[in-house]
Design a protein around this motif. Structure first.
Motif, PDB file in Angstrom:
ATOM      1  N   TYR A   1       0.864  -1.175   0.000  1.00  0.00           N
ATOM      2  CA  TYR A   1       0.000   0.000   0.000  1.00  0.00           C
ATOM      3  C   TYR A   1       0.902   1.226   0.000  1.00  0.00           C
ATOM      4  O   TYR A   1       1.782   1.369   0.860  1.00  0.00           O
ATOM      5  CB  TYR A   1      -0.883  -0.013   1.242  1.00  0.00           C
ATOM      6  N   ILE A   2       0.694   2.142  -0.953  1.00  0.00           N
ATOM      7  CA  ILE A   2       1.584   3.290  -1.124  1.00  0.00           C
ATOM      8  C   ILE A   2       0.846   4.582  -0.808  1.00  0.00           C
ATOM      9  O   ILE A   2      -0.240   4.834  -1.322  1.00  0.00           O
ATOM     10  CB  ILE A   2       2.149   3.346  -2.554  1.00  0.00           C
ATOM     11  N   VAL A   3       1.453   5.386   0.054  1.00  0.00           N
ATOM     12  CA  VAL A   3       0.908   6.677   0.456  1.00  0.00           C
ATOM     13  C   VAL A   3       1.928   7.755   0.105  1.00  0.00           C
ATOM     14  O   VAL A   3       3.095   7.666   0.504  1.00  0.00           O
ATOM     15  CB  VAL A   3       0.605   6.730   1.965  1.00  0.00           C
ATOM     16  N   ALA A   4       1.513   8.776  -0.635  1.00  0.00           N
ATOM     17  CA  ALA A   4       2.388   9.894  -0.993  1.00  0.00           C
ATOM     18  C   ALA A   4       1.872  11.165  -0.330  1.00  0.00           C
ATOM     19  O   ALA A   4       0.774  11.630  -0.643  1.00  0.00           O
ATOM     20  CB  ALA A   4       2.439  10.069  -2.508  1.00  0.00           C
TER      21      ALA A   4
ATOM     22  N   GLN B   1      -2.929   6.247  -2.053  1.00  0.00           N
ATOM     23  CA  GLN B   1      -3.477   7.404  -1.364  1.00  0.00           C
ATOM     24  C   GLN B   1      -2.489   8.564  -1.426  1.00  0.00           C
ATOM     25  O   GLN B   1      -1.313   8.413  -1.103  1.00  0.00           O
ATOM     26  CB  GLN B   1      -3.744   7.063   0.105  1.00  0.00           C
ATOM     27  N   PHE B   2      -2.967   9.701  -1.906  1.00  0.00           N
ATOM     28  CA  PHE B   2      -2.229  10.946  -1.775  1.00  0.00           C
ATOM     29  C   PHE B   2      -2.717  11.603  -0.480  1.00  0.00           C
ATOM     30  O   PHE B   2      -3.887  11.473  -0.110  1.00  0.00           O
ATOM     31  CB  PHE B   2      -2.516  11.876  -2.940  1.00  0.00           C
TER      32      PHE B   2
ATOM     33  N   VAL C   1      -7.505  11.793  -2.407  1.00  0.00           N
ATOM     34  CA  VAL C   1      -6.697  12.900  -1.894  1.00  0.00           C
ATOM     35  C   VAL C   1      -7.356  13.523  -0.662  1.00  0.00           C
ATOM     36  O   VAL C   1      -7.973  14.593  -0.740  1.00  0.00           O
ATOM     37  CB  VAL C   1      -6.462  13.985  -2.975  1.00  0.00           C
ATOM     38  N   PRO C   2      -7.268  12.874   0.493  1.00  0.00           N
ATOM     39  CA  PRO C   2      -7.760  13.503   1.717  1.00  0.00           C
ATOM     40  C   PRO C   2      -6.827  14.619   2.158  1.00  0.00           C
ATOM     41  O   PRO C   2      -5.651  14.646   1.785  1.00  0.00           O
ATOM     42  CB  PRO C   2      -7.743  12.348   2.728  1.00  0.00           C
TER      43      PRO C   2
ATOM     44  N   LEU D   1      -5.515   6.696   8.098  1.00  0.00           N
ATOM     45  CA  LEU D   1      -5.614   6.495   6.660  1.00  0.00           C
ATOM     46  C   LEU D   1      -4.863   5.267   6.181  1.00  0.00           C
ATOM     47  O   LEU D   1      -4.969   4.895   5.012  1.00  0.00           O
ATOM     48  CB  LEU D   1      -5.088   7.738   5.924  1.00  0.00           C
ATOM     49  N   LEU D   2      -4.143   4.615   7.087  1.00  0.00           N
ATOM     50  CA  LEU D   2      -3.420   3.409   6.714  1.00  0.00           C
ATOM     51  C   LEU D   2      -4.371   2.205   6.734  1.00  0.00           C
ATOM     52  O   LEU D   2      -5.343   2.189   7.505  1.00  0.00           O
ATOM     53  CB  LEU D   2      -2.254   3.166   7.666  1.00  0.00           C
TER      54      LEU D   2
END
Length: 360
Positions: free
Chosen positions: A108-111, A143-144, A167-168, A356-357
């Motif tokens: 899972y990738i979060v930027a 998720q951005f 994009v939260p 958000l994870l």
């Protein structure tokens, strides 16, 4: 519930320095502690780092040479490591790096986007390139995270409005308790806390001060904390305008949390900002802020309530605000720290990021 995912890599295009412990540094420490308590194992990757006490609890990797993205890729290949979650801070969005991460780790990738944009946004050629990159590479980012409504707007403008559901907005927060509060009038003392580069607009501040009357100049004391590539030019400009008696360059300091309270206002003449931690830190110390309308500044500063706003680059307006503060025409008496304590505190920022994870 014990999370199914266990291993997190946090990749930060960020230099760790013992003389610059700021809001993001405290966030990294607090985030690391919280996710470890939830059963995760964390590895941190930074652009540059020489070991010092503040970061002793983090498992940090760096080579102090190549870009942090390139180093992370090399590290994973050499050690055959897989991560369930990869989080990036301060990196460029929608690049081939994210494709590599998704294909390599299947995680899972979060930027997290902290990157400010030019005053009027990117030129059309750059926007077209970003839009194409969004089409090709945004699918590899689950998720951005935008640090302000301003940032979210620009992510969508740059990379495509089809990303809106991913994009939260999670605004920055600070450790309010470490900031000593101003309790008395500090008689026309102003602080600047900033990197010294052209986009921060400190050259405008110097020119604005030069426009003030000699009587007003004698009344003001401006301390500039920070270092950067534009430092020599700013010092030369100040000297050429005979402002050495009222403008003082102090270099970097790890003690800003104790120093803000010694000033009546913070001056931030910036051209580019996402969501300023310096503004939050100043307000937390009960020090109002004079700043521009850029980025997320208007999401925090209300003109005449907890600071003063003027158009970026308008030197005359900045000079008028400083003049009115010195002449007591502009006065803010209320405690400006309450907004930060109620809405922009560190524990909330950490909680919002972790929520958000997946599998938390």
């Amino acid at each position: 519930m014990t999370p199914k995912t266990k291993n997190i890599a946090i990749v930060c295009n960020y230099t760790l320095q013992p003389d610059r412990i700021g809001g993001m540094d405290r966030f990294y420490i607090a985030f690391d502690k919280e996710v470890k308590e939830k059963g995760y194992h964390t590895n941190w990757f930074f652009s540059k780092y020489e070991a010092f006490e503040f970061y002793k609890e983090l498992n940090i990797h760096t080579d102090n040479k190549s870009s942090v993205e390139r180093f992370f890729m090399k590290h994973c290949e050499q050690n055959d490591i897989r991560y369930d979650i990869v989080i990036t801070h301060f990196t460029e969005l929608c690049t081939p790096f994210y494709k590599w991460v998704k294909q390599k780790h299947k995680g899972y990738i979060v930027a997290v986007d902290h990157n400010p944009r030019p005053l009027n946004g990117f030129p059309i050629k750059k926007r077209m390139k970003n839009w194409i990159k969004g089409l090709f590479y945004s699918k590899y980012i689950d998720q951005f995270i935008a640090v302000s409504e301003y940032t979210k707007k620009h992510i969508l403008n740059d990379y495509g409005h089809f990303l809106a559901s991913r994009v939260p907005v999670v605004r920055n927060g600070i450790a309010c308790h470490v900031f000593k509060k101003r309790t008395t009038d500090q008689s026309n003392k102003f602080i600047v806390a900033s990197h010294l580069r052209p986009s921060k607009g400190i050259q405008d501040l110097i020119k604005a001060v030069s426009m003030l009357s000699e009587e007003v100049k004698k009344e003001i004391h401006i301390d500039i904390y920070g270092e950067g590539s534009y430092e020599d030019e700013l010092k030369e400009l100040s000297m050429s305008l005979n402002l050495d008696d009222c403008i003082h360059f102090k270099g970097s300091s790890p003690l800003l949390s104790e120093l803000f309270c010694n000033y009546n206002f913070m001056l931030q003449p910036t051209y580019m900002e996402c969501f300023s931690l310096s503004i939050l830190e100043s307000l937390s110390a009960n020090v109002p802020v004079v700043t521009t309308q850029v980025g997320g500044n208007l999401e925090v500063i209300t003109h005449s309530e907890n600071g003063y706003i003027y158009p970026a680059g308008n030197i005359e307006d900045l000079a008028e605000i400083i003049n009115n503060i010195v002449l007591k025409k502009y006065v803010i008496k209320q405690d400006v720290s309450k907004l930060v304590e109620e809405q922009y505190y560190l524990d909330k920022m950490v909680k919002d990021h972790i929520n958000l994870l997946p599998c938390t």
